[in-house]
Write an enzyme that holds these catalytic residues in place. Structure first.
Site, PDB file in Angstrom:
ATOM      1  N   PRO A 231     -26.817  22.674  44.133  1.00 18.93           N
ATOM      2  CA  PRO A 231     -27.330  23.465  43.004  1.00 18.93           C
ATOM      3  C   PRO A 231     -28.552  22.852  42.317  1.00 18.93           C
ATOM      4  CG  PRO A 231     -25.480  22.148  42.272  1.00 18.93           C
ATOM      5  CD  PRO A 231     -25.644  21.857  43.747  1.00 18.93           C
TER       6      PRO A 231
ATOM      7  N   LYS B 296     -24.479  11.044  56.353  1.00 14.41           N
ATOM      8  CA  LYS B 296     -23.026  11.005  56.172  1.00 14.41           C
ATOM      9  C   LYS B 296     -22.418  10.112  57.249  1.00 14.41           C
ATOM     10  CE  LYS B 296     -23.924  13.955  52.991  1.00 14.41           C
ATOM     11  NZ  LYS B 296     -24.014  13.524  51.590  1.00 14.41           N
TER      12      LYS B 296
END
Length: 363
Positions: A221, A305
């Protein structure tokens, strides 16, 4: 000294240990690691007394991915008497002279943090005693070695020193950052810490200046976009998801509802590329390589990641491949760095700077 004490995130001891074993071997320093899962630290015990001093000097802290802070240490001090814990610590530091700072710390675990109140109480009398012994200067000096006393349990501590030019400026190696109330997500702290870690303070005004063009891949966001906007940059935010309205209201953000892996910037005068997408690390690395080969940015910060196992091996392989790919495509002038930052969880943060030899401009 015989031990190298390395702080790391709890749960990442194996990765920290694998890395220091390899780096010590490269310097022909023999030794073995001592660690337990979730301790938040690793001990590399050298076979030769004095080799820990060599490692503390010759291995750059910033070159270690999984280590937050390190110091050369003596043997573990056990069963420190409750009535006088200062004297044995001062005695153990007899060979340290004119240090510029004292840090009484613990590993970054909930169990160890229970000792933090005790550590604060011990600091003042210990500092006074170290000054009397000559181990510590009367006034703090940032150019002199730092004395570390790390309590790993009640009455149990490692003591030693780090060199000020090869040491984290932060207590326990952890920067204390405040979460902005208007930031869209806590991920914003990751990029804030990355800028602080990878960009020297003396260069931040030039390399993080207002008016720069930037791209945020996987922006929704807007946690990372927030840090770019806060520094006055214009941002192309790329994500199929919605962006925080307060960021759009600044007039500095243009939202492209697109797949970050397929997006091509309409303007190529991009200084900063940032990316924090939940994707296979090799795929993200390949995307960064493609952008670099196309010359679409000057500096990039991106997260990889991590897998559940063999994390150091995986990251090392990806970074080595990235360097090889860049060189195969005629890119020899670059700086690549990687760190498991405090605000990272199961990920590492990578910084890629293209053409650092030409400074802060495109070339």
């Amino acid at each position: 000294m015989i031990n190298l004490f390395l702080y790391c995130r709890a749960g990442y001891e194996k990765d920290c240990a694998a890395e220091i074993q390899q780096r010590a071997a490269e310097l022909n320093v023999g030794g073995f690691v001592k660690t337990n899962r979730n301790d938040g630290y690793v001990i590399f015990q050298c076979f030769q007394v004095g080799d820990a001093d060599l490692l503390a000097e010759q291995i750059e802290l910033d070159s270690l991915i999984f280590t937050r802070q390190m110091f050369a240490a003596n043997e573990l001090l056990k069963d420190l008497p409750e009535g006088d814990r200062v004297t044995p610590i001062v005695d153990a530091l007899a060979k340290v002279h004119r240090a510029g700072e004292l840090r009484v710390e613990t590993p970054d675990t909930n169990e160890a943090k229970e000792l933090s109140t005790f550590c604060r109480k011990l600091t003042v009398p210990l500092r006074q005693a170290l000054k009397r012994s000559g181990a510590l200067l009367e006034k703090e000096n940032p150019k002199r070695p730092i004395i570390h006393v790390c309590f790993v349990g009640p009455g149990t501590a490692y003591v030693g020193y780090s060199l000020s030019h090869n040491s984290s400026p932060y207590f326990m190696g952890i920067p204390r950052l405040k979460m902005a109330s208007d930031a869209p997500s806590r991920s914003t702290l990751k990029l804030d810490e990355a800028f602080i870690h990878f960009i020297p303070k003396s260069e931040q005004e030039q390399r993080l200046r207002s008016g720069m063009n930037s791209v945020d891949l996987g922006a929704c966001p807007g946690g990372w976009t927030y840090q770019l906007v806060r520094r006055g940059m214009f941002v192309a935010a790329v994500d199929n998801g919605p962006m925080a309205q307060n960021l759009m209201d600044t007039g500095q953000v243009r939202h492209y509802q697109a797949d970050g892996f397929r997006f091509e910037p309409p303007k190529k005068n991009i200084y900063w590329l940032v990316c924090d997408m939940v994707e296979k690390p090799s795929r993200v690395a390949e995307l960064m390589e493609a952008w670099a080969i196309n010359g679409w940015f000057k500096e990039a910060i991106f997260n990889l990641k991590l897998p559940m196992k063999s994390r150091y091996k995986e990251v090392s392989t990806i970074l080595a491949t990235m360097q090889e790919v860049l060189r195969e495509n005629g890119i020899d002038d670059f700086h690549l760095a990687c760190k498991h930052l405090y605000h990272d969880r199961d990920e590492v943060t990578v910084h890629l700077w293209l053409k650092p030899s030409v400074g802060f401009n495109f070339g």
